[in-house]
Each structure stands twice: as structure tokens, then as C-alpha cells.
Design a protein around this motif. Sequence first.
Motif, PDB file in Angstrom:
ATOM      1  N   THR A  94       0.832  -1.206   0.000  1.00  0.00           N
ATOM      2  CA  THR A  94       0.000   0.000   0.000  1.00  0.00           C
ATOM      3  C   THR A  94       0.864   1.252   0.000  1.00  0.00           C
ATOM      4  O   THR A  94       0.592   2.208  -0.732  1.00  0.00           O
ATOM      5  CB  THR A  94      -0.928  -0.006   1.222  1.00  0.00           C
ATOM      6  N   HIS A  97       2.268   1.591  -3.532  1.00  0.00           N
ATOM      7  CA  HIS A  97       1.360   1.242  -4.623  1.00  0.00           C
ATOM      8  C   HIS A  97       1.459   2.126  -5.858  1.00  0.00           C
ATOM      9  O   HIS A  97       1.175   1.685  -6.969  1.00  0.00           O
ATOM     10  CB  HIS A  97      -0.095   1.208  -4.114  1.00  0.00           C
ATOM     11  N   VAL A 144       1.843  -4.715  -5.913  1.00  0.00           N
ATOM     12  CA  VAL A 144       2.075  -3.396  -6.514  1.00  0.00           C
ATOM     13  C   VAL A 144       1.843  -3.452  -8.022  1.00  0.00           C
ATOM     14  O   VAL A 144       1.208  -2.558  -8.602  1.00  0.00           O
ATOM     15  CB  VAL A 144       3.493  -2.887  -6.196  1.00  0.00           C
ATOM     16  N   VAL A 147      -1.943  -3.474  -8.903  1.00  0.00           N
ATOM     17  CA  VAL A 147      -2.691  -2.219  -8.755  1.00  0.00           C
ATOM     18  C   VAL A 147      -2.137  -1.106  -9.635  1.00  0.00           C
ATOM     19  O   VAL A 147      -2.705  -0.008  -9.676  1.00  0.00           O
ATOM     20  CB  VAL A 147      -2.736  -1.749  -7.281  1.00  0.00           C
ATOM     21  N   VAL A 178      -5.503  -3.242  -0.902  1.00  0.00           N
ATOM     22  CA  VAL A 178      -4.705  -2.103  -1.375  1.00  0.00           C
ATOM     23  C   VAL A 178      -5.535  -1.226  -2.299  1.00  0.00           C
ATOM     24  O   VAL A 178      -5.562   0.002  -2.162  1.00  0.00           O
ATOM     25  CB  VAL A 178      -3.436  -2.590  -2.101  1.00  0.00           C
ATOM     26  N   LYS A 179      -6.234  -1.852  -3.232  1.00  0.00           N
ATOM     27  CA  LYS A 179      -6.986  -1.081  -4.228  1.00  0.00           C
ATOM     28  C   LYS A 179      -8.206  -0.417  -3.606  1.00  0.00           C
ATOM     29  O   LYS A 179      -8.567   0.700  -3.986  1.00  0.00           O
ATOM     30  CB  LYS A 179      -7.413  -1.989  -5.388  1.00  0.00           C
ATOM     31  N   ASP A 182      -7.153   2.662  -1.736  1.00  0.00           N
ATOM     32  CA  ASP A 182      -6.809   3.660  -2.752  1.00  0.00           C
ATOM     33  C   ASP A 182      -8.077   4.271  -3.343  1.00  0.00           C
ATOM     34  O   ASP A 182      -8.170   5.487  -3.544  1.00  0.00           O
ATOM     35  CB  ASP A 182      -5.973   2.983  -3.832  1.00  0.00           C
TER      36      ASP A 182
END
Length: 261
Positions: A94, A97, A144, A147, A178-179, A182
Motif C-alpha cells: 500500500t 502502490h 504493486v 494495482v 490495497v486497491k 486507494d
Amino acid sequence: MYNTTSMSRTFDAIALKEMDPALLALAVLEAAERASLSGGVLRQAMNVAALAHIDQNRKNGIKNPEDPYIVHPLRNVLRLLRYGCVDADVLAATALHDTVEDQPRAVIELLSGHPTLDEDESLLRQSASLAISDTFGHRVSNIVAAVTNPISDSRGGNAVSYRDHVVSVIEDPGVFLVKFSDFVDNAGSVKHLDEPTRTRLSAKYAPLVEDFRTAASTLGDRLNLPQSGLDDIARHLDELEARLPAEDFGSENIESSSTAT
């Protein structure tokens, strides 16, 4: 006497949008320590992100006309910690990212200690991903990469291709977290953009609310979050659904839960 409980409650009471880079970094490390996470990998990922994004700003920032870019990945990390995420790889990914997409050359030079002569964007991204893999492991690098928007969509890609990319990657629980963080941060900042950007991005993000809701329901326990974290995800989705693409939605309202996520 230093009252750790009082300090933790004070950190948790501060909305993410109210934090500058220094406070965000301190809050992340405090939350990681409270969760008994080894801070080494996360701290290193934060260091790389901070240095890679050092010359970047986010225009129409939440607190200022331009915010230092690092506030964005740090808010995302802290949001996941507040959800109850204790996966060090997910948290490190994250923090990192946007580095491969935005600053691949900086990543290569920071992690290798040597300058790169590559000019081709695709080669730079490949080298940056390899450097992240060598430093943080394959899982962090793979998240990573997942995303990272494809090059053809990185600048001015249409909403359909962007949505297809997001839907295709959030089937993995780590990538989802993570996404999603975001997404909350980006969608929650749209109010602070000027027209026509606000309208364009509102329309771009609105269809993804249901996609994230479906993925969250499908993944369920595989997200490895406590019920409070799952509830926060559901609440953020409901709030976004109610406000997108209406002009009056914003991160002030999105961050209305008790933990100011």
C-alpha cells in the motif's frame, strides 16, 4: 507518565484528512506497533515511497491547494490499519502502490543505489518491480504490479478500461485491500477537484462501488479483517454509493466512522 492508551485514542480520533505527512507517519507506526507488527518492512516501504514521491504533489489537495503526494499512500496505509489489517506485505504494498506507475526511475535508483539509463517506460517499470521484489519479496511486488494501471490507461484512459482492470485484480484479497483503500482515498478527494475533472472522475468511480461491494462479499473471511473492519468497508461503500456522482460528496463525509477511517 506516558499514557499509551490515551495516545492511541487520540491518534484514532483524528480524521485522516486532517493529518499532514509527519502526523500520518507517526500514526502509522504507532498503529503498527499496537498491532504487534514488526515495523521494519513497513517503515522501509514508507521510506522508499516518501523519497520516490518527494517531488510530487497532489493538486487540489484536501488541506492545501497542493498536498505532498506522500499523504495519499500514508492515508491508505493508516486506513487499512484502522480496518484491522495486520498483513505486513499488504501494508508495505500500500505504501508503495503508486511508485512503479509514477516514479519507477526513483525506485530503481533508491533500491539499487545506481542510476538507470533506461528511457522506455515499460522497461523502467519492469526494473522497478524487480527492485521491489528483491527488497520486499515477490508478494509485495506482485501486489504493486496488480494495482499499477497499464501504461495505455495511465494517462487519460477511458473509464471502461480502468474499470475492467480494477475488477480483474481485486479477486485477490491482498490486492483488494490495497486497491479499495486507494479507491476510498481517490473517490473521497473528488470534491476538492475543479470542474470538469470532478464530474469526469465521479462518473468514472461510481460504477466501481458495486464492483467493490461484490468483491468484498465474495472474499469475506479471506480478507483477514475483524468484523469491525468489514463493517467499515461496507459503511464506506454505502456512503460512496449515496454521494457518487453527486457534487456534494467528499472525504469529509466518507471519513465519518467512529475510527475516522
